[in-house]
Every structure is written in structure tokens, then in C-alpha cells.
Enzyme design. Structure first.
Site, PDB file in Angstrom:
ATOM      1  CG  HIS A 266      38.556  34.752  39.240  1.00 48.88           C
ATOM      2  ND1 HIS A 266      39.381  34.957  38.153  1.00 48.88           N
ATOM      3  CD2 HIS A 266      37.929  35.945  39.465  1.00 48.88           C
ATOM      4  CE1 HIS A 266      39.264  36.201  37.737  1.00 48.88           C
ATOM      5  NE2 HIS A 266      38.383  36.821  38.513  1.00 48.88           N
TER       6      HIS A 266
ATOM      7  CG  ASP B 101      34.725  39.119  34.635  1.00 48.74           C
ATOM      8  OD1 ASP B 101      33.679  39.126  35.302  1.00 48.74           O
ATOM      9  OD2 ASP B 101      35.806  39.564  35.070  1.00 48.74           O
TER      10      ASP B 101
ATOM     11  CG  HIS C  89      38.983  40.557  36.886  1.00 51.52           C
ATOM     12  ND1 HIS C  89      37.751  41.073  37.270  1.00 51.52           N
ATOM     13  CD2 HIS C  89      39.914  41.396  37.396  1.00 51.52           C
ATOM     14  CE1 HIS C  89      37.942  42.172  37.980  1.00 51.52           C
ATOM     15  NE2 HIS C  89      39.239  42.391  38.071  1.00 51.52           N
TER      16      HIS C  89
END
Length: 341
Positions: free
Chosen positions: A124, A160, A162
């Protein structure tokens, strides 16, 4: 003989986001405990080095690097999800360094493949912003290392739960690093829709498949076999990296997917076979999310078994209509760039 390099260090467990935070030191403790109690033959464990300023600056802005340096040795909150303790920045620098060292080992033939068992995670973290439990973008730093070591094309596959907005942002306008992601959508961080395919020279080199949740091992197998692997074969990467997040596991308290340990092993096996076909087996996994201690540790162990020589296939069985719909949306967005779709 396969040599699988496992990189980890006690410093990773000193990154402490605070009581009750899902990205806890217990995650890596459980992973290492399972690997210690059930060793996998053909693996070698080593401690990594920290990333250099230049290695971090290949991805991140001077402003972000200076900001994190000021946080070093302090407890602070970066955003509602992302907290640091006194050792967090040092741990994050070591995590990025482990990612580079893993790439160096496979590019130089010192290991067949590698798994960087690190925290904090990284995917991220954008070039100019830490967020979503992540400080530095480990896989992006690793991809840049691969490019410096002679890989003209690097593939990053992110499983993942996300979407890896930071990795996508780092390579959004480039074709020397292809980013492929399967993730829950719409979900945090809000990016990763099918039409997000890159811009400029990078147009067509970002592939996103967003699933609504509740999807199975068989669903993921369909996406790999019908989109990710055919495009990857055509791209012919010289290094394969995996953002290996285990929060799509069916027992994960944050994710909403239905994967099992064998599903993760099948994805790992698919990427290993790809790497063997196109780039002499050069494959590196980097630990991202995964918040069920049992699901995380068993799935990591299953992937380490694959890296060391086991083969796994996706289970056959019915697939969900919503997974097929997501596949078709991504295929429609990507077909102008990849006619085999």
C-alpha cells in the site's frame, strides 16, 4: 537441487503498531514457529541487510524518506490504520532490504527462489505516502533491484485481499514492470477496478481483477489460467515477484474470501512453473497481509513447500458467476493490449 532462501530477522517482531492492531508481531511469530516445528527440506534461513538510501529512493520521494527518518525511534500515528513504534522504521528498512537481498540471491544464482518473511508489509505504500499498515513498498523496491541487476521485464503478481495501490502507482506509466492483482473489490483502498490498465508507455501493463468476496480456490484458478498466466507468458518476465498476502484465507478476520492453504499453494505452484518456463525459476515471494494466525502460518508453510519442490494444482469444482463476470470485465479492458484474451 532446489535451494529456497528464507529471509527474516527478530527486528521484524519489534515493529509494534499497538494493542489490538491486526498487523501484530504474533503474525510472524506463528509463521516462524510452524516452520521451526515442521521444517521444509531444501530451505536455508538467513538474516537480511537493511535497504540503502539509494534503494529506497528508487521508489520513494525524498519527502517521504525524510518524514519516516524523523519518525525513527518514536511512537507515532501516520494514518488511522498505520502506527509506528520506536523500532518500526528500522524494521521497515530491513524489510525492504530483505526484498532486495532475495532478488539479488535469485538473480545471481545463489538461490533458486526466495521468500522474504518480513513485516511491516509494503504494497500500500505509494511513492510519496505510507499507508495501510505499510511504510516502504517492499515489492516495488525489489522490482527496481531486479531491473538494476539486468531483468528487462519484471512481473509483480499480488494476491493479497487488498489491492496494492502503492505498487500500481509506482509502475503506472511503465512497461518494464507489469503489475497483476486479484483482490476484493470494492474494498480498501478503493483502487483496482478493471479499467485501471496503466497510462502512456505503461498502458496495458497493469491487470486488475476485483472480486466481490466469498470466492474460492477454483475461482482463483480460473483467473490464473484464463488471464494472469497467458498474459505473463506473452510478457516473458525475467524475474517474477509475488506480493504474498494471506488475508484471502477463509478464516481471515479482515478479508472476505474463501481460499484455503491448498489454494495458496496452487497459486504459488503456478507462479513457480511460470518462472521455470520463462526465467530459469527466478521467483521471490514477499510477505504482505494475513491476519488469521492459523491461516497465515499454514498457508506460508504450504507455499514454502512448493518453493522447495512440491507441486500443487488448483482444485476442480464449480466457479461462481460473479468471478466469471469479474474475469470478463478485466478481459474486456485488457484485450486491446493482449489479443490472446
Amino acid at each position: 537441487m532446489t535451494t529456497t532462501l528464507l529471509l527474516t530477522d527478530p527486528l521484524f517482531q519489534k515493529h509494534d503498531p499497538g494493542q489490538g492492531h491486526p498487523e501484530s508481531p504474533a503474525r510472524l511469530q506463528r509463521v516462524l514457529g510452524v516452520l521451526a516445528s515442521t521444517p521444509v527440506a531444501g530451505t536455508v534461513m538467513a538474516s537480511p541487510r537493511s535497504a540503502t538510501d539509494a534503494e529506497l529512493a528508487a521508489v520513494h520521494t525524498p519527502e517521504l524518506l525524510a518524514y519516516l527518518e524523523r519518525l525513527s525511534g518514536h511512537r507515532a500515528q501516520i494514518d488511522p490504520d498505520t502506527q509506528v513504534s520506536e523500532d518500526s522504521v528500522d524494521a521497515a528498512r530491513l524489510a525492504a532490504g530483505a526484498s532486495v537481498q532475495a532478488v539479488e540471491a535469485v538473480m545471481k544464482g545463489q538461490a533458486t527462489n526466495a521468500f522474504a518473511l518480513v513485516r511491516p508489509p509494503g504494497h500500500h505504500a505509494e511513492p510519496g505516502r505510507s499507508m495501510g499498515f505499510c511504510l516502504f513498498n517492499n515489492v516495488a523496491v525489489a522490482a527496481e533491484a531486479g531491473r538494476r541487476l539486468g531483468a528487462e521485464r519484471v512481473l509483480v503478481l499480488d494476491w493479497d485481499v487488498h489491492h496494492g495501490n502503492g505498487t500500481q502507482a509506482a509502475f503506472w506509466g511503465r512497461r518494464d514492470v507489469m503489475y497483476q492483482s486479484v483482490h476484493q473489490f470494492p474494498y480498501y483502498p478503493g483502487t483496482g477496478a478493471a479499467p485501471e490498465v496503466g497510462v502512456g508507455e505503461g498502458e496495458g501493463y497493469t491487470l486488475n481483477i476485483g472480486l466481490p468476496g466469498g470466492n474460492s480456490d477454483a475461482d482463483y484458478g480460473m483467473l490464473f489460467e484464463e488471464v494472469f498466466l497467458p498474459v505473463a507468458e506473452a510478457y516473458r518476465p525475467q524475474l517474477v515477484l509475488v506480493s504474498a498476502g494471506f488475508d484471502p484465507h477463509q478464516h481471515d478476520p479482515i478479508g472476505g474470501m474463501d481460499l484455503t492453504e491448498r489454494g495458496f499453494a496452487a497459486m504459488c505452484s503456478a507462479m513457480k512453473s511460470l518462472a521455470e518456463r520463462v526465467c530459469d525459476g527466478r521467483l521471490v515471494l514477499l510477505l504482505e497481509g494475513g491476519y488469521s494466525l492459523e491461516g497465515l502460518s499454514q498457508s506460508v508453510h504450504a507455499c514454502v513447500e512448493v518453493l522447495a519442490g512440491r507441486r500443487d494444482s488448483f482444485p476442480t469444482g464449480p466457479t461462481h458467476a460473479d468471478a466469471k463476470h469479474a474475469l470478463n470485465a478485466s478481459r474486456d479492458a485488457l484485450r486491446p493490449y493482449w489479443p490472446m484474451l
